[in-house]
Scaffold this active site. Structure first.
Site, mmCIF file in Angstrom:
data_model
loop_
_atom_site.group_PDB
_atom_site.id
_atom_site.type_symbol
_atom_site.label_atom_id
_atom_site.label_comp_id
_atom_site.label_asym_id
_atom_site.label_seq_id
_atom_site.Cartn_x
_atom_site.Cartn_y
_atom_site.Cartn_z
ATOM 1 N N ASP A 68 0.851 -1.188 0.000
ATOM 2 C CA ASP A 68 0.000 0.000 0.000
ATOM 3 C C ASP A 68 0.894 1.247 0.000
ATOM 4 O O ASP A 68 1.691 1.444 0.929
ATOM 5 C CB ASP A 68 -0.910 -0.017 1.237
ATOM 6 C CG ASP A 68 -1.858 1.157 1.262
ATOM 7 O OD1 ASP A 68 -2.841 1.122 0.514
ATOM 8 O OD2 ASP A 68 -1.612 2.120 2.011
ATOM 9 N N THR A 101 -3.213 5.856 -4.076
ATOM 10 C CA THR A 101 -2.080 6.508 -3.377
ATOM 11 C C THR A 101 -0.755 6.230 -4.082
ATOM 12 O O THR A 101 0.117 7.089 -4.102
ATOM 13 C CB THR A 101 -1.991 6.029 -1.912
ATOM 14 O OG1 THR A 101 -1.987 4.600 -1.894
ATOM 15 C CG2 THR A 101 -3.146 6.545 -1.096
ATOM 16 N N THR A 102 -0.612 5.039 -4.667
ATOM 17 C CA THR A 102 0.621 4.718 -5.396
ATOM 18 C C THR A 102 0.658 5.476 -6.720
ATOM 19 O O THR A 102 1.669 6.082 -7.084
ATOM 20 C CB THR A 102 0.712 3.192 -5.652
ATOM 21 O OG1 THR A 102 0.571 2.510 -4.408
ATOM 22 C CG2 THR A 102 2.029 2.812 -6.284
ATOM 23 N N ASP A 406 -9.416 -0.046 1.536
ATOM 24 C CA ASP A 406 -9.332 0.417 0.147
ATOM 25 C C ASP A 406 -10.581 0.024 -0.631
ATOM 26 O O ASP A 406 -11.144 0.832 -1.369
ATOM 27 C CB ASP A 406 -8.089 -0.181 -0.548
ATOM 28 C CG ASP A 406 -6.816 0.576 -0.206
ATOM 29 O OD1 ASP A 406 -6.911 1.586 0.522
ATOM 30 O OD2 ASP A 406 -5.738 0.160 -0.645
#
Length: 549
Positions: A68, A101-102, A406
């Site tokens: 994550d 987020t990545t 998520d």
């Protein structure tokens, strides 16, 4: 920008402390870009279904194993101010939409890298504000292209929603139990979702943080995970003789103590007669007895309070065949109130029949692992729930919780904005092709930075291809050709061809079933480009510490 030098015959005037480090102009901008690229490289390999895991040792000595992006960057300790800014970017994305987020870090890093040629070239270097202006124009075009690419979805179409959530958590540790996780995420969000009628405009509220509690219990198997139609909490009954299973219970919730109230300040009582002492004790007992009688009159089956329950109160309630729980958290009490339809009461003399919760069909005490848990299950239209996670170890449970969060955020986003975009790099490639075509009509020096956003957008399909081990150049070139051919054939129909993250083949996203929420994708592009623009406008970095007195 030219600066006026010192007068003739005079040396430079030192305004800053000699120990202070300072970078200005192009040096500062290139240093910032280098720091942003380093942060993006940390998590580049964690994108896609063939992603790698990172093992991090935090300052307390505990180990975190995850892919994550937000969790990794949260644990990494950096000193460069721009690197810290990139990490804030990941946190903002996680709080706003809970996913991507990545992608946002990788995209922001690439947008900055694309600006290097415009800054480094001494003959044709552009001013940062020109680059920033072109980037903002490209951002507006990218958002228009996303709107064109979007597909409307029905939130209650279970099959489409399942494929959507699977595309989010298919890259995670829990992908082996995809079907289980997807069903749990859907069930939890649709349970908590609540519609309001505000001046005839229906708006939906999905408060996962407050009303969807995740209870992690080590042991068992991941297949034992479940979403309850109600709530559970880690408490045992206050008295061993109280009932441990009740069907259709009447539940009373309190936030007042069922014990003698102690004085706010220190109180001294002077007693001259030994009978007075007995009177004081009797007054305490009478006070507790009166409170219990006021509760017993309403005939509840279960009494739950946030404060204490004295031994005497336990005796009276057990005698009346009422089950009691004490010292419950405020948040748990609010969840029970919403699930059972009860009202939390502050005074026992004001309790009415309407304050009792009757929506729960089954109360039961169950032993899970070493602890006893109270289950208030099978509630009618609960609007609050508890998600029970089981797994072999705490590390597994923590990663499962992150994956489930998520997935729930993805469903929540679609409930708010029921639009989808194709995944697998299809949206990014369609936006890149659209920006390249639009750059032809851009006049002046801003044309090249405008087109540079197209090259930056291709970093997502490029990274997906790289992570699943196929030839990056061949795959991205073939994908570009497919999108160009589709546009020439029919410019009004969006092309949904992307990369299969497992095999590296080019497929249409309808066939593969990889979709992403519109809000996540748009937020990723907006956040990445706006943050890159902010970093490009920094032309002076002053770092140093004040002298300790």
């Amino acid at each position: 920008m030219a600066s006026r030098g010192p007068p003739p015959g005079m040396g430079p005037v030192m305004v800053l402390n000699a120990k202070t480090q300072r970078q200005t102009g192009r040096q500062a901008q290139l240093s910032n870009i280098s720091a942003a690229r380093s942060v993006a490289d940390i998590i580049r390999t964690t994108l896609g279904p063939r992603s790698m895991l990172k093992m991090l040792l935090d300052p307390m000595g505990s180990i975190v194993i995850t892919n994550d992006g937000h969790c990794i960057l949260r644990e990494v300790d950096v000193s460069h101010p721009t690197a810290k800014s990139m990490m804030e970017l990941s946190r903002a994305q996680d709080e706003e939409v809970g996913d991507g987020t990545t992608s946002v870090i990788i995209l922001a890093g690439e947008v900055l890298v694309q600006a290097i040629p415009f800054l480094e070239n001494s003959h044709s270097s552009l001013h940062p504000t020109v680059i920033v202006q072109a980037y903002h124009q490209a951002l507006q075009k990218a958002l228009e292209l996303c709107e064109h690419q979007a597909v409307i979805v029905d939130v209650h179409d279970t099959k489409r929603m399942q494929t959507l959530v699977q595309s989010s958590i298919g890259t995670k540790f829990s992908s082996r139990w995809n079907d289980k996780m997807v069903d749990m995420a859907l069930q939890a969000v649709l349970t908590v979702a609540r519609k309001h009628d505000n001046n005839s405009n229906f708006s939906t509220e999905v408060d996962l943080k407050r009303y969807a509690k995740v209870e992690k219990i080590p042991g068992g198997e991941i297949s034992d995970c479940a979403v309850l139609k109600g709530v559970m909490f880690n408490k045992d009954t206050v008295h061993s003789k109280m009932r441990r299973r009740i069907e259709n219970p009447r539940i009373l919730l309190l936030d007042t103590p069922l014990e003698y109230k102690k004085g706010e300040s220190q109180t001294n009582v002077e007693i001259t007669d030994d009978k007075d002492w007995n009177l004081l004790l009797k007054a305490e007992e009478e006070y507790v007895k009166r409170m219990c009688e006021e509760i017993i009159v309403i005939k509840p089956d279960i009494v739950i309070t946030e404060k204490g329950v004295s031994d005497l109160a336990q005796h009276y309630l057990a005698k009346a065949d009422i089950t009691a729980f004490r010292r419950l958290r405020k948040t748990d009490n609010n969840r029970i109130a919403r699930a059972t339809g009860a009202t939390i009461c502050s005074r026992t003399d004001e309790i009415t029949e309407d304050d009792l919760g009757t929506k729960c069909k089954l109360f039961e005490m169950r032993k899970v692992g070493p602890d006893w848990f109270c289950y208030l299950d099978e509630c009618v239209d609960p609007k609050a729930c508890t998600i029970v996670l089981r797994g072999g170890s705490k590390d597994v449970l923590n990663e499962l919780e992150r994956n489930l969060q998520d997935a729930m955020q993805v469903v929540r986003n679609v409930v708010y904005h029921p639009k989808l975009l194709p995944g697998g790099g299809a949206t990014e490639m369609a936006v890149a092709m659209g920006i390249r075509r639009a750059s032809m009509s851009v006049k002046g020096v801003g044309q090249k930075p405008f087109a540079a956003i197209a090259d930056a957008m291709e970093v997502i399909p490029r990274t997906l291809a790289s992570n699943c081990g196929v030839s990056v150049i061949r795959t991205v070139t073939a994908l570009r050709a497919k999108h160009a051919a589709a546009y020439e054939k029919n410019p009004s129909t969006p092309c949904n061809v992307g990369i299969n993250g497992r095999t590296g083949d080019l497929v249409t996203m309808e066939e593969l079933g990889i979709w992403e929420p519109f809000t996540v994708k748009v937020q990723t592009i907006k956040t990445a480009i706006e943050n890159a623009c902010m970093i490009l406008r920094i032309d002076d970095i002053v770092s140093g510490s004040k002298k300790r007195k």
